[in-house]
Design an enzyme around this catalytic site. Structure first.
Site, PDB file in Angstrom:
ATOM      1  N   GLY A  83       1.120  -1.297  -0.007  1.00 50.59           N
ATOM      2  CA  GLY A  83      -0.047  -0.080   0.093  1.00 50.59           C
ATOM      3  C   GLY A  83       0.953   1.326  -0.089  1.00 50.59           C
ATOM      4  O   GLY A  83       1.971   1.138  -0.144  1.00 50.59           O
TER       5      GLY A  83
ATOM      6  N   GLN B  13       1.575   3.300   2.331  1.00 47.94           N
ATOM      7  CA  GLN B  13       2.330   3.340   3.541  1.00 47.94           C
ATOM      8  C   GLN B  13       2.904   2.131   3.880  1.00 47.94           C
ATOM      9  O   GLN B  13       2.879   1.803   5.230  1.00 47.94           O
ATOM     10  CB  GLN B  13       1.534   4.016   4.855  1.00 47.94           C
ATOM     11  CG  GLN B  13       1.343   5.498   4.705  1.00 47.94           C
ATOM     12  CD  GLN B  13       2.685   6.269   4.628  1.00 47.94           C
ATOM     13  OE1 GLN B  13       3.610   5.840   5.437  1.00 47.94           O
ATOM     14  NE2 GLN B  13       2.840   7.493   4.156  1.00 47.94           N
ATOM     15  N   SER B  14       3.316   1.342   2.971  1.00 49.73           N
ATOM     16  CA  SER B  14       3.671  -0.152   3.089  1.00 49.73           C
ATOM     17  C   SER B  14       5.143  -0.068   3.616  1.00 49.73           C
ATOM     18  O   SER B  14       6.012   0.719   3.509  1.00 49.73           O
ATOM     19  CB  SER B  14       4.010  -0.784   1.806  1.00 49.73           C
ATOM     20  OG  SER B  14       4.624  -1.941   2.060  1.00 49.73           O
ATOM     21  N   ASN B  15       5.033  -0.893   5.023  1.00 53.02           N
ATOM     22  CA  ASN B  15       6.505  -0.986   5.580  1.00 53.02           C
ATOM     23  C   ASN B  15       7.323  -1.998   4.975  1.00 53.02           C
ATOM     24  O   ASN B  15       8.489  -1.831   4.546  1.00 53.02           O
ATOM     25  CB  ASN B  15       6.252  -1.658   6.975  1.00 53.02           C
ATOM     26  CG  ASN B  15       5.305  -0.911   7.839  1.00 53.02           C
ATOM     27  OD1 ASN B  15       5.555   0.270   8.225  1.00 53.02           O
ATOM     28  ND2 ASN B  15       4.135  -1.183   8.291  1.00 53.02           N
TER      29      ASN B  15
ATOM     30  N   THR C 145       7.494  -2.122   1.449  1.00 53.25           N
ATOM     31  CA  THR C 145       8.275  -1.561   0.246  1.00 53.25           C
ATOM     32  C   THR C 145       9.458  -0.769   0.848  1.00 53.25           C
ATOM     33  O   THR C 145      10.294  -0.539   0.365  1.00 53.25           O
ATOM     34  CB  THR C 145       7.290  -0.792  -0.295  1.00 53.25           C
ATOM     35  OG1 THR C 145       6.507   0.143   0.217  1.00 53.25           O
ATOM     36  CG2 THR C 145       6.493  -1.646  -1.243  1.00 53.25           C
TER      37      THR C 145
END
EC number: 3.5.99.7
Length: 338
Positions: free
Chosen positions: A75, A77-79, A81
């Site tokens: 997403g 706010q992906s951790n 990525t």
């Protein structure tokens, strides 16, 4: 069980510390002892987190194949990525990140702060895509892989959460082995381990790792996907695949996967009032920060299970803190008054 046969590229500091949550335990009546294993403090690479532990087993495969570009998805706010971007920068590799619109949350700075800001700062090629949430393989990700190939690159495919990858569960088999060594030093064993689950490989690896000493069903997953049937199926599938790979020597049964479905709502990425209360309570009592997407929900689940007497008196419960705090800035409006 044989985890050692798999090459591991060190990206973490070493075993993560176990911290007693004394004030939170006392606040909840003192009958259950709560501890946190701080995988949110596991690396110097852009705040680390649970995906960094997983990537230690994927990176040797990427390097052995001669890949030059890590391609992952999450997403906005992906951790995941952010951690992939950090590892790529650390290794001198290129990085392409597909960031889909997984969360129905609107804030003026949501796509400019926190995890996605860090990914851009670390040089990743960030591609925003309007598609919604799903934990399966995504066309946008497959398109990004094809684009890297078309440009002459050699991509390494890292699915959401590192989860639906043949090696995705190995890191948290190692987590269980690490806990066993720490238990020997502490002089006691944990009765339960509480962990957030969405894409599934964190819990799956733990289930396999703790199955080695008969504690698979003492791993209590707290669903944060709000799609628990899909998450449960993926946990079980990954656990069975991982068990075969590490030669566990026993089958993983459906009953080995425990997933509490009560705390994931209203939908993925959106906190409920219980989530927000748990985040604030843990922050004020322990100085330990959790996020509205993942750890706030698993913290809420653990707190409620203590309040409801679902852990027997005298239990020692280990909370797996997987990270996620960099996303807090993207939810600043929710915490404008603390």
């Amino acid at each position: 069980m044989n985890l050692q046969k798999f090459p591991r590229y060190p990206l973490t500091f070493g075993p993560t510390p176990i911290q007693p949550l004394k004030r939170l335990s006392a606040h909840l009546g003192g009958k259950v002892e709560l501890y946190a294993k701080r995988d949110d403090c596991n690396s110097g690479l852009a705040f680390g987190g649970n995906k960094t532990r997983k990537l230690e087993y994927l990176i040797p495969d990427a390097l052995a194949q001669g890949c030059d570009t890590l391609v992952s998805i999450g997403g906005i706010q992906s951790n995941q990525t952010r951690q992939v971007a950090a590892v790529a920068a650390h290794l001198g590799m290129k990085c392409v990140l597909v960031q889909e619109n997984w969360v129905n949350y609107h804030d003026a700075v949501y796509d400019r702060v926190g995890n996605i800001q860090m990914s851009r700062m670390m040089g990743a090629d960030v591609r925003l895509v309007p598609d919604g949430f799903d934990i399966g393989f995504r066309k946008s990700w497959e398109d990004a892989l094809a684009d890297v190939r078309a440009r002459g690159g050699k991509p390494y495919a890292i699915p959401a959460g590192c989860s639906d990858h043949p090696l995705g569960g190995l890191g948290f088999v190692g987590f269980a082995e690490e806990v066993r060594a720490q238990e020997a030093e502490l002089g006691f064993k944990f009765d339960y381990v509480v962990v957030c689950s969405v894409t599934g490989s964190t819990q799956a690896g733990m289930v396999v790792g703790f199955a080695a000493d008969g504690r698979a069903d003492r791993v209590i997953g707290i669903d944060a996907s709000a799609k628990p049937a899909q998450t449960r199926e993926q946990i079980l599938r990954i656990a069975r695949n991982t068990a075969d790979r590490v030669e566990l020597g026993r089958d993983i049964a459906s009953g080995d996967v425990v997933l509490d479905e009560r705390f994931g709502g209203p939908e993925y990425g959106l906190p409920n009032e219980g989530t927000l209360e748990a985040i604030r309570l843990c922050a004020k009592l322990e100085g330990v920060l959790t996020d509205p997407v993942y750890e706030g929900k698993s913290m809420h689940g653990m707190i409620e299970k203590v309040r409801l007497g679902e852990f027997p008196a005298g239990s020692k419960v280990l909370y797996a803190h997987l990270g996620g705090v960099p996303a807090l800035n993207a939810y600043s409006f929710l915490f404008r008054d603390g």
